[in-house]
Design a protein around this motif. Structure first.
Motif, short mmCIF file in Angstrom:
data_model
loop_
_atom_site.label_atom_id
_atom_site.label_comp_id
_atom_site.label_asym_id
_atom_site.label_seq_id
_atom_site.Cartn_x
_atom_site.Cartn_y
_atom_site.Cartn_z
N ASN A 217 0.82 -1.20 0.00
CA ASN A 217 0.00 0.00 0.00
C ASN A 217 0.86 1.26 0.00
O ASN A 217 0.48 2.29 -0.57
CB ASN A 217 -0.91 -0.02 1.23
N GLY B 178 3.85 0.49 -6.52
CA GLY B 178 2.80 0.70 -7.50
C GLY B 178 2.97 -0.31 -8.61
O GLY B 178 3.99 -0.29 -9.31
N ALA C 244 -6.95 3.06 -5.37
CA ALA C 244 -5.60 2.97 -4.80
C ALA C 244 -5.35 4.12 -3.83
O ALA C 244 -4.67 3.95 -2.80
CB ALA C 244 -4.57 2.99 -5.93
N GLN D 202 -4.93 4.21 0.81
CA GLN D 202 -3.91 4.90 1.60
C GLN D 202 -4.51 5.87 2.60
O GLN D 202 -3.79 6.53 3.34
CB GLN D 202 -2.96 5.66 0.67
N ARG E 292 -3.05 4.39 -11.99
CA ARG E 292 -3.37 3.78 -10.69
C ARG E 292 -2.12 3.58 -9.86
O ARG E 292 -2.14 3.75 -8.63
CB ARG E 292 -4.08 2.45 -10.92
N LYS F 102 -0.59 6.63 -6.14
CA LYS F 102 -0.19 6.26 -4.78
C LYS F 102 1.09 6.99 -4.34
O LYS F 102 1.44 6.94 -3.16
CB LYS F 102 0.06 4.75 -4.71
N SER G 181 -4.03 -0.07 5.05
CA SER G 181 -5.13 0.30 4.15
C SER G 181 -6.33 0.78 4.95
O SER G 181 -6.59 0.31 6.06
CB SER G 181 -5.51 -0.88 3.27
N LEU H 190 -2.93 -4.08 -4.58
CA LEU H 190 -2.95 -2.63 -4.38
C LEU H 190 -2.65 -2.23 -2.95
O LEU H 190 -2.40 -1.06 -2.67
CB LEU H 190 -4.31 -2.06 -4.79
#
Length: 940
Positions: free
Chosen positions: A82, A86, A107, A111, A152, A156, A294, A847
């Motif tokens: 997480n 990526g 995504a 976080q 995506r 992150k 997450s 993810l």
């Protein structure tokens, strides 16, 4: 910094163990573009998976910023993915159910960050997908999907971007665009690309690592070297310095390159890439980044759950329908298995939605089950009105309560017989009693009544004395008016023709023992149309017997058969006719054994309360009481009716001389036909003849319960006689009539609070607001007990209870079987649903979603299914109960609703559905959560 030390990863195959990675040791820089190349099966993707935390290693160790993977918990692995990584997957691995925008924002949400729309817009523009926000992945080309996957990964803000064959399914132009983007990102991030395309690797890589059979066989780094001249000739490209003055030789080189069709590249600073073995990677001090667990929001889990429902809609609909039907039958069976008399009674009361007439009984001794009917007092009526928070009335007549049978009805003499046969079951010829109302519209309206013809009767007084003629005025219901017209059948009444209801006004009819003038007609509400068929039937038609019973209960359950009089009528009538209160003694065998009297006589059917009379109503064997307001009699002393002297002194009477015998007989005859204020001197004379030595008689009062056989005895003294209380036709010389204290009445279980009301009338409002309270009285085991007058609901329930109780066991087993079947259905669907979404689960895990997030997604899906199932099942079950009750009523002609669907069934169905959905979700989710993310992603 990312570092691998002697990492090994092996797989078991049919041929044996195969090492995908065999002692790999690598150190990666904090930024740059690193290509991992090699033939298929060399371990490239496995290397990417173990670095990204998608798969575990068997030996060695991996370090991220000096923290060992071996020290990671499963939760920290999720947090690592997480936070740091990526992924750009070869197969894109976008969530097919969701839009491009939601795929990217997912995504970000994991976080725990709110989406910055400006950042999102900039990122979408950067990867050229700004026009694709609302599209689904299935609507995109391969290159567009790959750019979405890149977006995506980038959103992150990861330290490491991992791309697995990012251009494997792309054309060369799109592939170049993807690598151009990744190259740009590698300036400040570590980009690790797994590729079999050596051309792109040579062009874009800062470093190339080549694997063979799980080992690193080559690790080279590219260094950019600037070219000294204006022209640099490469293998298929000629690089020319922009704006340079070319020499003749350089011009010849350009001309030759053009002839050979080489690509010309004009650049400001021409350079070439020099290969060299990768040496020691320089360690750069970086700020430690805390791992982020997450944080998927519940609304997102719910959204994903809802979206998941559309994957296999046909299967979903079939599963829900079958499961709902199973739960519906479960709910239906539960209504039967949990048969409850009070609940069925309450439902019957509420279904009636009108006034209710109840008989009053009183249970004096629960142990002896001594239950009998009594007339209730005004205080009871007031108490019931307070408890039910509605209008309550008493219905009364003027028969003495001498046998416990308070359920009297009186015939209307003029319509007792009729030649008409058809319709007799519909039209009554009796009344149930009197009911008092204030002559106001509001008072009548509380019970759904109104005057429609004539006037409401009123009591008239002359010098504070009641005018007796006003006691003979009544109003009757329009139903009773129709009954009179039916039975008269065109004949005259009081010598006058009667053709319409209005013709009955001021006509006199004989009801019971009295003549009453009808001065008004009262509308008591419309009689349901379903009973109209009875008007055209002969009495006792077997096909309609149950309907006729139901109709009788309906008519008797309200005011249709009552005589309406003004408030105060009862007390005025009793005062005018000098009617005394009498108390019924219960369903017991009473005996009064008098010392010296051989024959024991059955003692009594009723008693009088000595507190209600004064000394003028009594005469002692030993003389008279002094003048007193109350009779000073002890609790073990009683009086008997003067007629009972014949029983007590039968021996003495038989021994009298003819002259004395005639004198006593004439005196007894005088009392039997005289007023209540009889000649006391005559009674003294009788006593003086019968009792030579005036003294109390010793006696033993016994009662035996008719149900249990238990006997209660009380030693008493008969101290004298009472008179002027019983009317002549109530005197029975073969039975003992007793007057006693209220304390002795209580000791012998004679209810001392009896009154004048034979029945109790509850308004529709009191029934609606307090049906539970009324049912308590219907089902009570002690104290005041009510029964629904002429209504067979309770009898029907009791007569079917045994059968239902026996069937409930079968229903219980059936409900258990259905519950198990429903569990299987839900578990099968949810398990299949989760199995079909293993790849999506793997993507979410990749993810950075933790097991809890994934569980919540599928739990929400299950809960939604459970709620839909619960609602449908509740609706089906309620409909099933309606059908069963309708069948019972219309086909079986049993007018009681036995299958009552309610809150219990809704809660049971919904609760079980929710519980089973949680269990059905938990088991497969727990099972797949133990799998590595890479195993799930590889699912087809």
């Amino acid at each position: 910094m990312l570092e691998l030390k002697k990492v090994k990863k092996k797989y078991k195959t049919k041929a044996g163990e195969v090492y995908a990675l065999n002692g790999v040791s690598l150190t990666f820089p904090t930024a740059g573009m690193v290509f991992v190349t090699g033939k298929s099966g060399c371990g490239k993707t496995t290397l990417l998976n173990v670095i990204g935390g998608l798969d575990a290693i068997d030996e060695g160790d991996i370090f991220i910023q000096d923290k060992s993977f071996s020290a990671f918990s499963p939760k920290e692995y999720d947090a690592y993915r997480n936070t740091f990584v990526g992924f750009i997957f070869q197969e894109y691995n976008l969530l097919a159910e969701y839009t491009v925008e939601y795929n990217v924002k997912m995504a970000l949400e994991l976080q725990g960050r709110e989406a910055d729309e400006e950042e999102i817009d900039r990122l979408f523009k950067e990867v050229d997908i700004e026009e694709l926000r609302t599209r689904k992945p299935s609507e995109l080309s391969g290159g567009q999907r790959q750019r979405v996957a890149i977006a995506r990964a980038l959103v992150k803000r990861p330290q490491i971007i991992m791309a697995d064959e990012p251009t494997g399914a792309l054309d060369s132009v799109t592939a170049k665009q993807v690598f151009d983007t990744l190259k740009k990102l590698s300036k400040d991030k570590l980009v690790i690309v797994v590729s079999h395309d050596n051309e792109f690797a040579e062009k874009y890589a800062d470093r190339i690592i080549r694997l063979v059979d799980g080992r690193v066989v080559e690790d080279i780094t590219f260094a950019e070297r600037e070219i000294a001249g204006n022209v640099s000739e490469q293998e298929d490209t000629l690089v020319i310095r922009e704006g340079a003055q070319l020499s003749e030789r350089e011009k010849d080189v350009v001309a030759t390159a053009i002839k050979e069709r080489k690509k010309l590249e004009i650049t400001e600073n021409p350079s070439y890439r020099e290969k060299c073995a990768t040496g020691k990677v320089e360690r750069k001090e970086t700020q430690p980044i805390a791992l982020k667990n997450s944080k998927m929001k519940f609304r997102s889990s719910a959204y994903l759950g809802v979206k998941s429902l559309g994957v296999k809609p046909v299967r979903l609909v079939i599963t829900i329908l079958i499961s709902a039907l199973a739960f519906a039958v479960f709910g239906l069976f539960d209504t039967i298995a949990n048969f409850n008399t009070a609940r069925i009674l309450k439902n019957s009361l509420l279904e009636k939605d009108s006034t209710v007439v109840a008989n009053a009984s009183y249970i004096l001794d629960e142990d002896r089950e001594d239950k009998y009917g009594v007339k209730v007092s005004e205080q009871v009526i007031e108490r019931l009105a307070e408890e039910t928070d509605g209008a309550v009335k008493g219905i009364f007549d003027f028969r003495l309560n001498t046998s416990g049978g308070v359920y009297h009805s009186a015939s209307i003499l003029e319509i007792t017989e009729s030649d008409r046969v058809i319709g007799k079951s519909y039209y009554a010829n009796t009344v149930n009693g009197f009911v008092e109302f204030a002559p106001t519209e509001k008072a009548l309206k509380e019970f759904g009544c109104r005057v429609v013809e004539g006037r409401y009767p009123e009591l008239l007084y002359d010098n504070n004395r009641i005018v007796k003629e006003s006691l003979k005025e009544v109003a009757i219901s329009t139903y009773l008016a129709d009954c009179i017209l039916f039975y008269l059948n065109g004949e005259t009444l009081n010598g006058k023709e009667v053709a319409t209801r209005a013709d009955l006004i001021d006509k006199t009819v004989c009801i019971g023992d009295g003549n009453y003038k009808i001065v008004g007609l009262i509308d008591c509400g419309e009689i349901p149309k379903k009973y109209d068929v009875i008007k055209n039937l002969p009495p006792y038609d077997a096909n309609y017997y149950a309907l006729m019973e139901d109709y009788t209960a309906y008519i008797d359950g309200g005011l249709h058969k009552c005589l309406f009089v003004e408030e105060g009528y009862k007390n005025a009538y009793k005062k005018s006719e000098k009617i005394e209160d009498v108390f019924y003694g219960g369903n017991n065998d009473w005996f009064l054994n008098v010392e010296g009297v051989k024959e024991s006589k059955k003692a009594m059917g009723y008693v009088y309360n000595v507190d209600n009379y004064d000394v003028d109503k009594t005469l002692l064997f030993s003389g008279e009481y002094p003048q007193s307001a109350k009779i000073p009699v002890a609790d073990d002393e009683i009086f008997i009716h003067y007629e009972n002297l014949r029983n007590l002194f039968a021996k003495e009477i038989n021994a009298l001389e003819d002259e004395d015998a005639e004198r006593v007989a004439s005196l007894f005859n005088l009392f039997a036909h005289s007023s209540r204020d009889s000649n006391r001197e005559a009674l003294k004379e009788i006593l003086s003849v019968l009792q030579k030595e005036p003294r109390p008689l010793t006696a033993k009062l016994k009662l035996r319960s008719g149900k249990t056989g238990e006997t209660v005895e009380k030693d008493v003294k008969i101290v004298g006689v009472y008179f002027g209380v019983d009317s002549s036709y109530h005197v029975d010389s073969t039975r003992m009539k007793i007057m006693m204290t209220p304390q002795l009445m209580d000791e012998l279980n004679v209810y001392s609070k009896q009154g004048d009301y034979t029945k109790i009338l509850f308004s529709a409002q009191s029934v609606k607001k307090s049906a539970d309270k009324i049912v308590e009285y219907f089902t009570t085991d002690e104290g005041l007990s009510l029964s629904w007058y002429n209504n067979s609901v309770l009898l029907t329930i009791e007569s079917n209870e045994t059968m239902i109780r026996q069937a409930s066991k079968l229903f219980l087993y059936a409900t258990i079987a259905l519950a198990v079947f429903s569990v299987f259905m839900l578990y099968n669907y949810i398990s299949t649903s989760i199995a079909n979404k293993k790849r999506s689960v793997g993507v979410l895990r990749g993810l950075g979603a933790c097991g809890k997030d994934v569980f919540l997604v599928f739990l929400c899906e299950s809960l939604i299914i459970a709620i839909i199932n619960g609602v449908l099942a509740s609706a089906f079950s309620a409909f099933g109960c309606l059908f069963v009750n309708s069948y019972i009523k219309n086909t079986m002609q049993i007018f009681v609703s036995f299958a009552l669907f309610g809150v219990r069934q809704v809660l049971l169905i919904t609760g079980m559905s929710l519980l089973l959905s949680v269990i059905s979700s938990a088991l497969p989710i727990i099972k797949i959560s133990k799998k590595k993310p890479v195993e799930l992603i590889r699912q087809p």
